[in-house]
Design a protein around this motif. Structure first.
Motif, PDB file in Angstrom:
ATOM      1  N   ALA A  42       0.816  -1.217   0.000  1.00 52.42           N
ATOM      2  CA  ALA A  42       0.000   0.000   0.000  1.00 52.42           C
ATOM      3  C   ALA A  42       0.848   1.264   0.000  1.00 52.42           C
ATOM      4  N   GLY A  43       2.015   1.208   0.635  1.00 53.10           N
ATOM      5  CA  GLY A  43       2.866   2.399   0.693  1.00 53.10           C
ATOM      6  C   GLY A  43       3.326   2.839  -0.680  1.00 53.10           C
ATOM      7  N   ALA A  44       3.679   1.893  -1.526  1.00 55.87           N
ATOM      8  CA  ALA A  44       4.124   2.231  -2.879  1.00 55.87           C
ATOM      9  C   ALA A  44       2.994   2.848  -3.680  1.00 55.87           C
ATOM     10  N   VAL A  45       1.771   2.346  -3.488  1.00 57.29           N
ATOM     11  CA  VAL A  45       0.624   2.910  -4.196  1.00 57.29           C
ATOM     12  C   VAL A  45       0.360   4.336  -3.723  1.00 57.29           C
ATOM     13  N   ARG A  46       0.455   4.565  -2.422  1.00 56.19           N
ATOM     14  CA  ARG A  46       0.239   5.920  -1.892  1.00 56.19           C
ATOM     15  C   ARG A  46       1.260   6.899  -2.442  1.00 56.19           C
ATOM     16  N   ASP A  47       2.475   6.428  -2.646  1.00 56.99           N
ATOM     17  CA  ASP A  47       3.534   7.309  -3.145  1.00 56.99           C
ATOM     18  C   ASP A  47       3.279   7.801  -4.564  1.00 56.99           C
ATOM     19  N   LEU A  48       2.322   7.198  -5.271  1.00 57.44           N
ATOM     20  CA  LEU A  48       2.003   7.660  -6.624  1.00 57.44           C
ATOM     21  C   LEU A  48       1.334   9.029  -6.606  1.00 57.44           C
ATOM     22  N   GLY A  49       0.793   9.432  -5.462  1.00 59.65           N
ATOM     23  CA  GLY A  49       0.158  10.742  -5.364  1.00 59.65           C
ATOM     24  C   GLY A  49      -1.236  10.794  -5.945  1.00 59.65           C
ATOM     25  N   LEU A  50      -1.876   9.643  -6.142  1.00 58.56           N
ATOM     26  CA  LEU A  50      -3.227   9.607  -6.680  1.00 58.56           C
ATOM     27  C   LEU A  50      -4.250   9.695  -5.556  1.00 58.56           C
ATOM     28  N   ALA A  51      -5.443  10.164  -5.910  1.00 59.90           N
ATOM     29  CA  ALA A  51      -6.528  10.179  -4.929  1.00 59.90           C
ATOM     30  C   ALA A  51      -6.933   8.741  -4.605  1.00 59.90           C
ATOM     31  N   PRO A  52      -7.409   8.482  -3.389  1.00 60.43           N
ATOM     32  CA  PRO A  52      -7.795   7.112  -3.021  1.00 60.43           C
ATOM     33  C   PRO A  52      -8.794   6.485  -3.989  1.00 60.43           C
ATOM     34  N   TRP A  53      -9.770   7.293  -4.455  1.00 60.93           N
ATOM     35  CA  TRP A  53     -10.751   6.715  -5.374  1.00 60.93           C
ATOM     36  C   TRP A  53     -10.102   6.322  -6.702  1.00 60.93           C
ATOM     37  N   GLN A  54      -9.042   7.048  -7.101  1.00 61.85           N
ATOM     38  CA  GLN A  54      -8.362   6.698  -8.345  1.00 61.85           C
ATOM     39  C   GLN A  54      -7.662   5.345  -8.222  1.00 61.85           C
ATOM     40  N   THR A  55      -6.968   5.146  -7.113  1.00 59.00           N
ATOM     41  CA  THR A  55      -6.260   3.876  -6.943  1.00 59.00           C
ATOM     42  C   THR A  55      -7.239   2.715  -6.769  1.00 59.00           C
ATOM     43  N   ASP A  56      -8.335   2.964  -6.045  1.00 58.11           N
ATOM     44  CA  ASP A  56      -9.335   1.905  -5.865  1.00 58.11           C
ATOM     45  C   ASP A  56      -9.940   1.515  -7.210  1.00 58.11           C
ATOM     46  N   ARG A  57     -10.256   2.534  -8.005  1.00 57.48           N
ATOM     47  CA  ARG A  57     -10.844   2.253  -9.323  1.00 57.48           C
ATOM     48  C   ARG A  57      -9.844   1.522 -10.209  1.00 57.48           C
ATOM     49  N   ALA A  58      -8.582   1.962 -10.175  1.00 58.83           N
ATOM     50  CA  ALA A  58      -7.563   1.318 -11.008  1.00 58.83           C
ATOM     51  C   ALA A  58      -7.360  -0.133 -10.596  1.00 58.83           C
ATOM     52  N   MET A  59      -7.321  -0.392  -9.285  1.00 56.87           N
ATOM     53  CA  MET A  59      -7.160  -1.774  -8.812  1.00 56.87           C
ATOM     54  C   MET A  59      -8.300  -2.648  -9.314  1.00 56.87           C
ATOM     55  N   SER A  60      -9.513  -2.101  -9.293  1.00 60.13           N
ATOM     56  CA  SER A  60     -10.662  -2.848  -9.776  1.00 60.13           C
ATOM     57  C   SER A  60     -10.576  -3.094 -11.277  1.00 60.13           C
ATOM     58  N   ASP A  61     -10.211  -2.049 -12.026  1.00 60.49           N
ATOM     59  CA  ASP A  61     -10.112  -2.176 -13.484  1.00 60.49           C
ATOM     60  C   ASP A  61      -9.024  -3.176 -13.892  1.00 60.49           C
ATOM     61  N   LEU A  62      -7.922  -3.191 -13.154  1.00 60.17           N
ATOM     62  CA  LEU A  62      -6.784  -4.032 -13.536  1.00 60.17           C
ATOM     63  C   LEU A  62      -7.079  -5.525 -13.443  1.00 60.17           C
ATOM     64  N   ARG A  63      -8.152  -5.894 -12.744  1.00 57.53           N
ATOM     65  CA  ARG A  63      -8.517  -7.315 -12.688  1.00 57.53           C
ATOM     66  C   ARG A  63      -8.879  -7.847 -14.069  1.00 57.53           C
ATOM     67  N   ARG A  64      -9.264  -6.927 -14.949  1.00 57.70           N
ATOM     68  CA  ARG A  64      -9.675  -7.345 -16.292  1.00 57.70           C
ATOM     69  C   ARG A  64      -8.555  -7.206 -17.322  1.00 57.70           C
ATOM     70  N   TRP A  65      -7.393  -6.730 -16.893  1.00 55.53           N
ATOM     71  CA  TRP A  65      -6.335  -6.412 -17.851  1.00 55.53           C
ATOM     72  C   TRP A  65      -5.111  -7.300 -17.670  1.00 55.53           C
ATOM     73  N   THR A  66      -4.482  -7.606 -18.810  1.00 56.97           N
ATOM     74  CA  THR A  66      -3.170  -8.257 -18.801  1.00 56.97           C
ATOM     75  C   THR A  66      -2.126  -7.220 -19.184  1.00 56.97           C
ATOM     76  N   PRO A  67      -0.860  -7.450 -18.855  1.00 54.46           N
ATOM     77  CA  PRO A  67       0.173  -6.500 -19.276  1.00 54.46           C
ATOM     78  C   PRO A  67       0.210  -6.297 -20.793  1.00 54.46           C
ATOM     79  N   GLU A  68      -0.011  -7.389 -21.536  1.00 55.41           N
ATOM     80  CA  GLU A  68       0.010  -7.290 -22.995  1.00 55.41           C
ATOM     81  C   GLU A  68      -1.153  -6.443 -23.507  1.00 55.41           C
ATOM     82  N   GLY A  69      -2.321  -6.660 -22.924  1.00 58.63           N
ATOM     83  CA  GLY A  69      -3.482  -5.881 -23.339  1.00 58.63           C
ATOM     84  C   GLY A  69      -3.312  -4.407 -23.037  1.00 58.63           C
TER      85      GLY A  69
END
Length: 339
Positions: free
Chosen positions: A273-300
């Motif tokens: 969590a500390g590394a994610v906080r260091d990105l400087g994003l709002a909490p809702w942004q990181t929560d949304r990104a974590m949710s979205d990334l469940r559907r994504w592969t690195p290649e995609g």
């Protein structure tokens, strides 16, 4: 400010640098610096309100730096027959001529005890010598920098609602920023409308009811649908946005911004969590990104970023049909989900 019994508080305020508009206190000289006009207006209004609370008969004078005549500052700050307290607001220091710069510089050497001088500077290098002198004098500076990022706009919305005794959940804040976040005054007005017209916790359904049509006409809704793999909805929203006058360039920019957040969070999500906080994003942004990334592969994700980069070049002049370019990018992003 005056009377003299109030001077100790003003002297304390003089040592404050970089205060927010809602924290500024009376001082002999105050610098309001930055191009965000709404915040600068609020800073000046707060100073005037504090002065009137201290002395209802305070005299308020406004001077335009671009129309200033030599000696005017000395005239308006000189003692009056009835010894009223005074607030003098100088607007547009960035347009000041040598006459005003010389007069304010001389004034700083011995500001009168019954006057609060507020100087506004909207940014840029013009008047820098006087700005340096103001800061060196110990005058408090009210920072009114332009609010650009969605995270800062979200923080602004939350603060506006909090001052009004209200709250909104993270999705509602994001929806409001998406809908009207291009102009801070409009964002503040929208907050005031929601406070006046609704009760309780403000949720996304409330924002949708008031501003839904505008939300749908933004690139952020298009990007959200594309990143979720909802190609039909993404294209429908895109065509609606284009039909209502939205330029393809900001839509591509919204897609790029959405994918950048995904890429940033994907790069550090395994580090805690500390590394994610260091990105400087709002909490809702990181929560949304974590949710979205469940559907994504690195290649995609790499494929989607490449498609948006191509569209960005095409809508900025390298392609013949910007509308086609952005629609193709939307379909490619949606198609890359799970790939």
């Amino acid at each position: 400010m005056p009377p003299s019994s109030r001077r100790p508080a003003a002297r304390t305020a003089r040592g404050t640098v970089g205060v927010s508009w809602e924290a500024v206190e009376l001082a002999p000289v105050i610098l309001v610096s930055g191009a965000e006009a709404l915040l600068a207006d609020r800073a000046v209004d707060r100073v005037v309100s504090l002065a009137r609370a201290a002395d209802p008969d305070v005299e308020v004078t406004r001077l335009d730096a671009g129309e200033y005549a030599a000696g005017t500052l000395g005239v308006v700050t000189s003692p009056s027959l009835f010894a009223e307290d005074k607030v003098v607001v100088v607007d547009g220091l960035e347009r000041a001529g040598e006459e005003l710069i010389d007069d304010v510089t001389a004034y700083l050497a011995a500001p009168p005890g019954d006057v609060v001088l507020v100087v506004r500077h909207a940014g840029g290098q013009r008047g820098k010598k006087l700005l340096d002198a103001l800061r060196a004098s110990g005058a408090p500076t009210v920072a009114c920098d332009v609010i650009k990022s969605d995270a800062d706009k979200s923080a602004f919305v939350s603060a506006e609602l909090r001052r009004a005794g209200r709250r909104a959940d993270g999705q509602a804040v994001r929806a409001l920023v998406d809908a009207v976040g291009s102009d801070l005054r409009e964002l503040a007005s929208s907050c005031a409308q929601l406070v006046a017209d609704t009760t309780g916790l403000i949720g996304p359904d409330v924002v949708e009811r008031y501003y839904g049509g505008r939300i749908e006409a933004t690139g952020f809704r298009v990007a959200d649908a594309a990143v979720a793999g909802q190609s039909g909805q993404a294209v429908a929203l895109l065509r609606h946005a284009l039909a209502t006058g939205v330029d393809p360039v900001p839509i591509v920019a919204a897609l790029a911004a959405k994918l950048r957040v995904l890429a940033k969070v994907a790069a550090v999500r395994g580090r805690g969590a500390g590394a994610v906080r260091d990105l400087g994003l709002a909490p809702w942004q990181t929560d949304r990104a974590m949710s979205d990334l469940r559907r994504w592969t690195p290649e995609g994700l790499a494929s989607a970023i490449s498609a948006v980069a191509q569209a960005d070049a095409e809508v900025k002049g390298e392609g013949r049909d910007p509308r086609f370019a952005v629609e193709r990018a939307v379909l490619r992003v949606a198609g890359a989900v799970g790939a």
